[in-house]
Design a protein around this motif. Structure first.
Motif, PDB file in Angstrom:
ATOM      1  N   THR A 134       0.858  -1.180   0.000  1.00 44.10           N
ATOM      2  CA  THR A 134       0.000   0.000   0.000  1.00 44.10           C
ATOM      3  C   THR A 134       0.891   1.226   0.000  1.00 44.10           C
ATOM      4  OG1 THR A 134      -1.815  -1.086   1.185  1.00 44.10           O
ATOM      5  CG2 THR A 134      -1.731   1.317   1.269  1.00 44.10           C
ATOM      6  N   LEU A 135       0.664   2.105  -0.949  1.00 44.05           N
ATOM      7  CA  LEU A 135       1.390   3.366  -1.020  1.00 44.05           C
ATOM      8  C   LEU A 135       0.494   4.464  -0.463  1.00 44.05           C
ATOM      9  CD1 LEU A 135       3.666   5.277  -1.973  1.00 44.05           C
ATOM     10  CD2 LEU A 135       2.544   5.312  -4.224  1.00 44.05           C
ATOM     11  N   ASP A 193       3.678   0.437   2.739  1.00 42.20           N
ATOM     12  CA  ASP A 193       3.373  -0.425   3.879  1.00 42.20           C
ATOM     13  C   ASP A 193       2.816  -1.748   3.387  1.00 42.20           C
ATOM     14  OD1 ASP A 193       3.076  -1.224   6.465  1.00 42.20           O
ATOM     15  OD2 ASP A 193       1.383   0.092   6.933  1.00 42.20           O
ATOM     16  N   SER A 194       3.087  -2.804   4.132  1.00 37.13           N
ATOM     17  CA  SER A 194       2.455  -4.106   3.931  1.00 37.13           C
ATOM     18  C   SER A 194       2.379  -4.775   5.293  1.00 37.13           C
ATOM     19  CB  SER A 194       3.246  -4.963   2.937  1.00 37.13           C
ATOM     20  OG  SER A 194       4.438  -5.451   3.532  1.00 37.13           O
ATOM     21  N   ASP A 195       1.945  -6.018   5.328  1.00 31.19           N
ATOM     22  CA  ASP A 195       1.817  -6.717   6.608  1.00 31.19           C
ATOM     23  C   ASP A 195       3.153  -6.848   7.321  1.00 31.19           C
ATOM     24  OD1 ASP A 195      -0.879  -6.984   6.266  1.00 31.19           O
ATOM     25  OD2 ASP A 195      -0.751  -8.994   5.408  1.00 31.19           O
ATOM     26  N   PRO A 248      11.063 -12.872  11.556  1.00 31.86           N
ATOM     27  CA  PRO A 248      10.086 -12.269  12.465  1.00 31.86           C
ATOM     28  C   PRO A 248       9.508 -11.002  11.859  1.00 31.86           C
ATOM     29  CG  PRO A 248      12.115 -12.814  13.617  1.00 31.86           C
ATOM     30  CD  PRO A 248      12.388 -12.991  12.161  1.00 31.86           C
ATOM     31  N   LYS A 249       8.274 -10.753  12.191  1.00 31.83           N
ATOM     32  CA  LYS A 249       7.630  -9.540  11.700  1.00 31.83           C
ATOM     33  C   LYS A 249       8.346  -8.320  12.239  1.00 31.83           C
ATOM     34  CE  LYS A 249       3.195  -7.171  11.428  1.00 31.83           C
ATOM     35  NZ  LYS A 249       1.759  -7.237  11.719  1.00 31.83           N
ATOM     36  N   ARG A 250       8.562  -7.348  11.370  1.00 33.14           N
ATOM     37  CA  ARG A 250       9.266  -6.146  11.774  1.00 33.14           C
ATOM     38  C   ARG A 250       8.479  -5.414  12.843  1.00 33.14           C
ATOM     39  NH1 ARG A 250       9.243  -0.687  10.845  1.00 33.14           N
ATOM     40  NH2 ARG A 250      11.240   0.364  10.390  1.00 33.14           N
ATOM     41  N   GLU A 251       9.096  -5.181  13.967  1.00 35.37           N
ATOM     42  CA  GLU A 251       8.451  -4.459  15.052  1.00 35.37           C
ATOM     43  C   GLU A 251       8.487  -2.965  14.784  1.00 35.37           C
ATOM     44  OE1 GLU A 251       6.868  -5.789  17.457  1.00 35.37           O
ATOM     45  OE2 GLU A 251       6.357  -3.981  18.577  1.00 35.37           O
ATOM     46  N   ARG A 252       7.334  -2.350  14.756  1.00 36.01           N
ATOM     47  CA  ARG A 252       7.293  -0.924  14.510  1.00 36.01           C
ATOM     48  C   ARG A 252       7.829  -0.177  15.729  1.00 36.01           C
ATOM     49  NH1 ARG A 252       4.275  -0.224   9.959  1.00 36.01           N
ATOM     50  NH2 ARG A 252       2.763  -1.854   9.498  1.00 36.01           N
ATOM     51  N   THR A 253       8.505   0.910  15.459  1.00 41.83           N
ATOM     52  CA  THR A 253       9.036   1.725  16.543  1.00 41.83           C
ATOM     53  C   THR A 253       7.896   2.460  17.225  1.00 41.83           C
ATOM     54  OG1 THR A 253       9.342   3.671  15.159  1.00 41.83           O
ATOM     55  CG2 THR A 253      11.148   2.053  15.206  1.00 41.83           C
ATOM     56  N   PRO A 254       8.113   2.949  18.444  1.00 42.08           N
ATOM     57  CA  PRO A 254       7.060   3.739  19.112  1.00 42.08           C
ATOM     58  C   PRO A 254       6.642   4.948  18.301  1.00 42.08           C
ATOM     59  CG  PRO A 254       8.748   3.075  20.680  1.00 42.08           C
ATOM     60  CD  PRO A 254       9.255   2.676  19.325  1.00 42.08           C
ATOM     61  N   GLU A 255       7.600   5.570  17.579  1.00 38.16           N
ATOM     62  CA  GLU A 255       7.256   6.725  16.772  1.00 38.16           C
ATOM     63  C   GLU A 255       6.298   6.356  15.651  1.00 38.16           C
ATOM     64  OE1 GLU A 255      10.257   5.849  17.654  1.00 38.16           O
ATOM     65  OE2 GLU A 255      10.914   7.494  18.963  1.00 38.16           O
ATOM     66  N   GLU A 256       6.539   5.189  15.039  1.00 40.36           N
ATOM     67  CA  GLU A 256       5.668   4.759  13.953  1.00 40.36           C
ATOM     68  C   GLU A 256       4.270   4.429  14.463  1.00 40.36           C
ATOM     69  OE1 GLU A 256       9.316   2.751  11.368  1.00 40.36           O
ATOM     70  OE2 GLU A 256       7.865   1.508  12.420  1.00 40.36           O
TER      71      GLU A 256
END
Length: 322
Positions: free
Chosen positions: A15-16, A64-66, A271-279
């Motif tokens: 998704t863009l 973005d994607s899963d 492992p699925k990329r862990e989003r940062t708190p900022e994200e």
């Protein structure tokens, strides 16, 4: 287009997220349109989504994607992230060529400065307002615009004393860049090896915004129109890549799946990329936008109001700059 036959992993749909469509373009944001065109040139299937909430966010555009996310303010931008992370790379055969590197650098410096100047200083501000702020309440949009005029002047090194000289220098470099690109392109469909690269996406984004989003009185638009082969190149690819897409802004936009070059999804075992708190915070804070922007506006105006160097006057003059 030469496909990467070694890519055997399954594709994941992206998704863009961009700023909204306007001026007959899927997005008229100078940061967003090149990414859109890059994915189209790569024949990558993707959904298109619009973020109308954060007009001054440097994270937009993002892909973005899963299991993946690439923000504009990371790794030199979304396109560089897609290449570095082995998602899609159109440049594998040219990215080490000195002429290709220098041409990309010229677009990302001279022409980037020129479009920045045109949007925020060189014209009446209507184009920038429509691209970024037309969905916001008028007072917030107006003050954010003036704030960005101030920031653009700072970034471009423009002051009252050197404004005329800097304008001349910006347009001189843009003219040189257009002439060099015109010579390089000739009658070809792409700039290098008759195949699309990120250079084509970056320049097409710049050219289409210059031709369609800037007013007829724009000096930069006039400079580009002096190179008819570049105009023909831009219009041809607009018809092939943009006009053929869905005209409904609320719908998803995609291209046929034809095995994009160097595409690979993340391995399933990773492992699925862990989003940062900022994200994570970026996705949650929409309801606080008006409050935080009003605070920022008040702070900005109070700082400028107490300054004795008349920078606020510079920003206000930028609104009617000729």
């Amino acid at each position: 287009m030469v496909m990467d036959e070694s890519s055997t992993q399954s594709e994941q749909r992206l998704t863009l997220v961009t700023r909204k469509p306007c001026f007959g373009l899927p997005t008229a944001c100078p940061s967003c349109l090149p990414v859109y065109i890059y994915l189209k040139l790569a024949n990558v299937s993707f959904d298109l989504s619009y973020n109308l909430t954060f007009p001054d966010s440097d994270q937009i555009p993002y892909v973005d994607s899963d299991t993946y996310v690439a923000y504009n303010n990371e790794k030199g931008g979304v396109i560089e992230s897609l290449k570095e992370d082995n998602i899609v790379n159109l440049d594998s055969e040219v990215q080490n060529l000195p002429e290709w590197v220098s041409t990309v650098a010229m677009i990302n410096s001279w022409l980037s400065d020129a479009i920045l100047y045109e949007l925020w200083v060189g014209v009446d501000g209507n184009s920038a307002h429509k691209i970024y702020y037309s969905d916001l309440p008028w007072p917030i949009g107006k003050v954010l615009y003036l704030k960005q005029v101030y920031n653009a002047r700072q970034l471009l090194g423009i002051s009252k004393d050197n404004a005329e000289r800097r304008e001349e220098e910006i347009y001189r470099k843009a003219t040189i860049a257009y002439k060099a690109l015109s010579t390089r392109l000739g009658e070809d469909s792409f700039f290098f090896d008759n195949r699309p690269t990120s250079l084509d996406a970056i320049f097409l984004g710049h050219a289409l915004i210059t031709l369609y989003a800037l007013p007829e009185t724009s000096v930069l638009r006039g400079k580009l129109l002096e190179q008819p082969n570049l105009v023909l190149y831009a219009d041809k690819h607009k018809a092939q890549l943009l006009d053929a897409s869905s005209s409904d802004p609320s719908s998803s936009t995609s291209v046929p799946k034809r095995g994009p070059s160097n595409w690979s999804s993340k391995p399933k075992s990773q492992p699925k990329r862990e989003r940062t708190p900022e994200e994570k915070n970026f996705r949650r804070k929409a309801k606080y936008f008006l409050i935080t922007q009003m605070v920022a506006v008040l702070v900005f105006l109070s700082l400028l109001g107490g300054s004795e160097d008349a920078e606020a006057d510079d920003a206000d003059e930028g609104f009617d700059y000729e």
